[in-house]
Motif scaffolding. Structure first.
Motif, short mmCIF file in Angstrom:
data_model
loop_
_atom_site.label_atom_id
_atom_site.label_comp_id
_atom_site.label_asym_id
_atom_site.label_seq_id
_atom_site.Cartn_x
_atom_site.Cartn_y
_atom_site.Cartn_z
N ALA A 10 0.84 -1.21 0.00
CA ALA A 10 0.00 0.00 0.00
C ALA A 10 0.87 1.25 0.00
O ALA A 10 0.59 2.22 -0.72
CB ALA A 10 -0.94 0.00 1.20
N ARG A 11 1.94 1.24 0.80
CA ARG A 11 2.85 2.38 0.81
C ARG A 11 3.54 2.56 -0.53
O ARG A 11 3.70 3.69 -1.01
CB ARG A 11 3.88 2.24 1.94
CG ARG A 11 3.27 2.44 3.33
CD ARG A 11 4.33 2.58 4.42
NE ARG A 11 5.33 1.53 4.43
CZ ARG A 11 5.24 0.38 5.09
NH1 ARG A 11 4.16 0.12 5.80
NH2 ARG A 11 6.21 -0.51 5.04
N ALA A 12 3.92 1.46 -1.15
CA ALA A 12 4.58 1.53 -2.47
C ALA A 12 3.62 2.08 -3.52
O ALA A 12 4.00 2.91 -4.35
CB ALA A 12 5.09 0.16 -2.89
N THR A 15 3.09 5.87 -2.87
CA THR A 15 4.27 6.62 -3.28
C THR A 15 4.34 6.73 -4.81
O THR A 15 4.60 7.81 -5.36
CB THR A 15 5.54 5.96 -2.73
OG1 THR A 15 5.45 5.96 -1.30
CG2 THR A 15 6.79 6.69 -3.16
N ALA A 16 4.09 5.62 -5.49
CA ALA A 16 4.17 5.61 -6.96
C ALA A 16 3.06 6.45 -7.58
O ALA A 16 3.31 7.18 -8.54
CB ALA A 16 4.11 4.17 -7.48
N VAL A 17 1.85 6.37 -7.05
CA VAL A 17 0.74 7.18 -7.58
C VAL A 17 1.05 8.66 -7.36
O VAL A 17 0.89 9.48 -8.28
CB VAL A 17 -0.61 6.79 -6.94
CG1 VAL A 17 -1.70 7.79 -7.29
CG2 VAL A 17 -1.03 5.39 -7.38
N GLU A 18 1.50 9.02 -6.18
CA GLU A 18 1.81 10.41 -5.89
C GLU A 18 2.89 10.94 -6.83
O GLU A 18 2.78 12.06 -7.36
CB GLU A 18 2.24 10.57 -4.43
CG GLU A 18 2.46 12.01 -4.03
CD GLU A 18 2.81 12.16 -2.56
OE1 GLU A 18 2.29 13.11 -1.95
OE2 GLU A 18 3.59 11.35 -2.03
N ALA A 19 3.91 10.15 -7.08
CA ALA A 19 4.99 10.57 -7.99
C ALA A 19 4.49 10.71 -9.42
O ALA A 19 4.85 11.66 -10.14
CB ALA A 19 6.15 9.57 -7.93
#
Length: 157
Positions: A10-12, A15-19
């Protein structure tokens, strides 16, 4: 930083969506390609669920009186128009697929459509809708993952 009690996947994803959303906001094709490639390395069903939840929430926020066909058309046109200048290989069909999939009316399951992965198009939708709804993407990502986690912990009768 994302909540430490979230699973690493979930954290990955967060992070990837936000980037990817940040790259879309900047109109940076190479960064967008790199960040959406990072997304494609994560579990596709989980990424798709998170992106769809974010798109649905932002649509509801941006259109509190309900979503009309004209609203859907305006979203599609706006996303394609604002992305075409920096993302010339954008396939309109993938934007349609991402939006209809998030709304639960996706017909892309028909064989031989040949459409590309809709995740990058979903990121473009998130970027546009977050601006339209005046909602920070990070908050929408957080709420979407929280809602999915909550739904997974509820026992079905």
């Amino acid at each position: 930083m994302w909540p430490s009690d979230w699973p690493s996947s979930a954290r990955a994803i967060a992070t990837a969506v936000e980037a990817a959303v940040a790259a879309a906001r900047a109109g940076d094709e190479s960064a967008f390609s790199a960040t959406t490639a990072d997304l494609s390395e994560l579990p596709a069903d989980q990424v798709t669920s998170v992106l769809a939840a974010i798109v649905r929430e932002l649509l509801e926020t941006a259109h509190p009186e309900g979503l009309t066909g004209d609203d859907v058309r305006a979203v599609l046109e706006s996303v394609v128009r604002r992305s075409a200048s920096w993302l010339p290989r954008l396939e309109v069909a993938t934007v349609v697929s991402a939006l209809t999939g998030a709304l639960g009316i996706d017909e892309s399951a028909e064989p031989d459509r040949g459409w590309a992965n809709p995740q990058p198009a979903a990121v473009l939708l998130v970027e546009y809708l977050a601006e339209l709804a005046r909602t920070p993407p990070r908050q929408s990502i957080h709420r979407a993952i929280g809602e999915i986690a909550r739904a997974e912990t509820i026992e079905m009768p």
